[in-house]
Design a protein around this motif. Structure first.
Motif, short mmCIF file in Angstrom:
data_model
loop_
_atom_site.label_atom_id
_atom_site.label_comp_id
_atom_site.label_asym_id
_atom_site.label_seq_id
_atom_site.Cartn_x
_atom_site.Cartn_y
_atom_site.Cartn_z
N ASP A 30 -5.58 -32.49 -98.88
CA ASP A 30 -4.68 -31.37 -99.63
C ASP A 30 -5.31 -30.29 -99.86
O ASP A 30 -6.54 -30.27 -100.79
CB ASP A 30 -4.73 -31.96 -100.89
N THR A 50 -1.46 -27.67 -103.31
CA THR A 50 -0.16 -28.29 -103.67
C THR A 50 -0.08 -28.01 -105.05
O THR A 50 1.09 -28.61 -105.47
CB THR A 50 0.04 -29.91 -103.25
N GLY A 51 -0.64 -27.49 -105.62
CA GLY A 51 -0.68 -27.28 -107.05
C GLY A 51 -0.77 -28.39 -107.64
O GLY A 51 -1.12 -28.28 -109.30
N HIS A 52 -1.98 -29.56 -107.00
CA HIS A 52 -2.37 -30.60 -108.34
C HIS A 52 -3.18 -30.25 -109.54
O HIS A 52 -4.52 -29.04 -108.11
CB HIS A 52 -2.44 -31.49 -107.49
N HIS A 95 -5.51 -36.36 -114.22
CA HIS A 95 -4.05 -35.60 -112.90
C HIS A 95 -3.16 -35.59 -112.91
O HIS A 95 -2.39 -36.03 -113.54
CB HIS A 95 -5.19 -36.01 -111.24
N THR A 96 -2.47 -34.55 -112.44
CA THR A 96 -1.15 -34.06 -112.02
C THR A 96 -0.64 -32.82 -110.91
O THR A 96 -1.79 -31.88 -111.32
CB THR A 96 -1.25 -33.55 -113.96
N LYS A 97 -0.09 -32.96 -111.38
CA LYS A 97 1.01 -31.99 -110.26
C LYS A 97 1.38 -30.64 -111.59
O LYS A 97 3.04 -30.53 -112.58
CB LYS A 97 2.29 -31.84 -109.63
N ARG A 98 0.64 -29.56 -111.43
CA ARG A 98 0.15 -28.10 -112.29
C ARG A 98 1.19 -27.19 -112.22
O ARG A 98 2.32 -27.08 -113.65
CB ARG A 98 -1.42 -28.01 -112.83
N LYS A 100 4.75 -25.73 -109.49
CA LYS A 100 5.13 -26.11 -107.93
C LYS A 100 4.96 -25.93 -106.88
O LYS A 100 4.81 -25.95 -105.88
CB LYS A 100 6.90 -25.30 -108.35
N SER A 102 0.84 -23.44 -105.43
CA SER A 102 -0.47 -23.87 -105.49
C SER A 102 -1.68 -23.34 -106.07
O SER A 102 -0.54 -22.02 -107.52
CB SER A 102 -1.36 -22.82 -103.96
N CYS A 103 -2.22 -24.03 -106.18
CA CYS A 103 -3.17 -23.72 -108.13
C CYS A 103 -4.08 -21.80 -107.12
O CYS A 103 -4.82 -22.64 -106.86
CB CYS A 103 -3.81 -24.45 -108.33
#
Length: 543
Positions: A30, A50-52, A95-98, A100, A102-103
């Protein structure tokens, strides 16, 4: 992002790398896009493609113990195994899928002491979360919460200044927005700046606190801009076109704000001093890497405000002596044994203990402290530094701190070999004695050190010329002085009597010579200057 560059195995092996990481998180599964260290706690937060978003807390003492027990081999973990740690040296807080998508970037809320973390999603959403729990407390959506009639591009960078409850965000369209962080929807506090840097993406943002709470420095495309949030019509200053992309920037000393360093697309760092030219142009440049780009910069925070860390597209992290104008240390983001894999250094930071951390798309690293002996590159690196000096001179900006020792040595040599000026009332006997004792050694030194001193002396010389070798003459007196210089003893009183006799009675030398002597004496009294004479001792005006 950086322009593509060619990679080769040779680039990795021609340098000596001086540091190793003590801790490494692999992100090959990732890719890592953003990372920041907490300003006062041993905590760092990462954002991925992936937005994590993950928050880690670490114990640096335990990490160093593991590093030493493993014969200085870094403690490696994978980003997908958040709970698979051998001990409590590092702990995942949450940790989280923050997002939708990319961050793109993240930063801590400095007015609150880092209690909140802001993240930018490429889908056009900004979120603020509690650092301890990871729970979202506020957010901004470009589609719903944009109170100004303009299209916001994909977010690129964000920064939270310590003095105000602001979140300043830049996008890929050159827009700069200031959000009020006190509300739940992060509303825009001021009218945004539109199309900075000719409408190109904003690559970096730096606040000017504590000198100003409203001024910021942005870089993008090939220019540097200074803006005041209260005057959104146009930037206060815009630099000249640098003819090269300005990829990153940071203050060398945040408190003084006298010098800003910018990383460029052709592998150099440029120095800017706003008090000298109000951001009109760079004043010096230092070569860091050939055919690469400088992707990230961070001040070393040394007491002299002299050193800077730079990250390059070839995976090299360099420690740069800004005042000396050279690279003094170099180490590698990716594994030196893996020549085929290059991890661009996308970001650099210092943790709460001023320890260097770095990240690329493949991993996040905490580095060992600098050794007391330090480390320097090999001859190939020195060649790069020499080329940097050449580039700097050609642009008329950079002047090396080291002086030209060759020129100084030459000046010292001339000064030492020049004859010492004698007092005006020195007696003739003393002058002759000085001439016989010191002429040979002094003249030989002059002929070796400075050929210019061997040239024939012009007319009208003063007493300081005593001791300077003159041309040979057929006169008996000159022959006597020559024999004296060869080591034969000559009684001074005899020479004195002969010279005084000739001066008082010119007829000793013959009628013609007497007439010439009287004529020369009359011209001296009238102040017309003395004519050239064969005798070296009679060359001086006051004899």
């Amino acid at each position: 992002m950086a322009k593509p560059t060619s990679k080769s195995k040779k680039d990795t092996k021609q340098y000596t790398f001086t540091r190793r990481p003590i801790f490494n998180i692999h992100h090959s599964a990732d890719p890592l896009f953003a990372a920041k260290c907490h300003p006062s706690e041993p905590v760092f937060v990462t954002g991925t493609a992936t937005g994590h978003v993950q928050a880690y807390r670490y114990d640096i003492d335990k990490l160093e113990e593991i590093y030493e027990d493993q014969d200085k081999f870094p403690y490696d973990v994978s980003c997908v195994k958040y709970d698979d740690f051998d001990d409590d040296s590092i702990v995942v807080q949450w940790h989280t899928k923050r997002h939708k998508k990319s961050c793109r970037d993240l930063c801590f809320d400095l007015p609150s002491g880092g209690d909140k973390i802001y993240t930018l999603g490429s889908e056009g959403v900004i979120k603020s979360a509690d650092l301890k729990t990871g729970q979202v407390v506020s957010k901004f959506s470009c589609d719903k919460d944009n109170s100004y009639d303009f299209q916001i591009g994909t977010f690129t960078k964000c920064v939270s200044p310590p003095g105000k409850n602001f979140l300043v965000v830049g996008d890929e369209e050159g827009n700069l927005m200031c959000h009020d962080t006190r509300g739940k929807h992060l509303q825009l506090a001021y009218k945004p700046f539109r199309k900075l840097h000719s409408g190109e993406g904003i690559n970096s943002i730096n606040y000017c606190w504590p000198k100003s709470e409203y001024k910021f420095i942005t870089t993008g495309s090939t220019t540097v801009c200074e803006v005041d949030l209260r005057k959104p019509e146009e930037p206060l200053h815009t630099s000249e076109d640098q003819e090269d992309e300005v990829l990153c920037s940071t203050w060398l000393d945040q408190a003084k704000q006298e010098t800003m360093i910018c990383g460029m697309g052709d592998g150099i760092v440029t120095t800017w001093k706003p008090e000298m030219n109000r951001w009109e142009d760079q004043i010096s440049r230092i070569r860091v890497a050939k055919n690469e780009t400088v992707e990230s910069l961070i001040s070393a925070m040394d007491s002299d405000s002299r050193f800077m860390y730079g990250g390059c597209s070839n995976g090299h992290i360099t420690k740069i002596d800004i005042k000396g104008g050279k690279v003094v240390e170099r180490f590698l983001q990716n594994d030196p044994e893996d020549d085929d894999k290059v991890d661009e250094v996308l970001g650099l930071d210092l943790d709460c203990n001023y320890r260097l951390v770095s990240f690329g798309t493949d991993g996040f690293k905490i580095w060992e402290e600098e050794s007391k002996n330090g480390g320097f590159g090999d001859e190939d690196e020195d060649e790069d530094e020499d080329e940097a000096s050449g580039d700097s001179d050609s642009d008329g900006g950079f002047v090396s701190g080291a002086s030209d020792s060759g020129e100084e040595e030459a000046e010292n040599t001339v000064e030492m070999t020049l004859p010492v000026k004698l007092p005006a009332k020195r007696s003739l006997a003393d002058s002759m004695k000085r001439r016989m004792e010191g002429t040979t050694s002094t003249s030989s030194k002059k002929s070796k050190t400075d050929p210019i001193l061997e040239r024939e002396e012009p007319e009208g010389q003063d007493e300081s010329d005593i001791g300077v070798e003159v041309e040979d003459s057929d006169d008996d007196e000159t022959e006597d002085s020559g024999r004296a210089r060869q080591g034969k003893t000559v009684e001074l009183h005899e020479i004195r009597d002969q010279i005084l006799a000739r001066i008082s009675n010119p007829e000793i030398d013959g009628g013609d010579e007497a007439k010439r002597g009287k004529k020369a004496g009359k011209e001296k009294k009238k102040g017309k200057g003395a004519a050239p004479h064969e005798h070296g001792i009679r060359k001086f005006d006051d004899l």
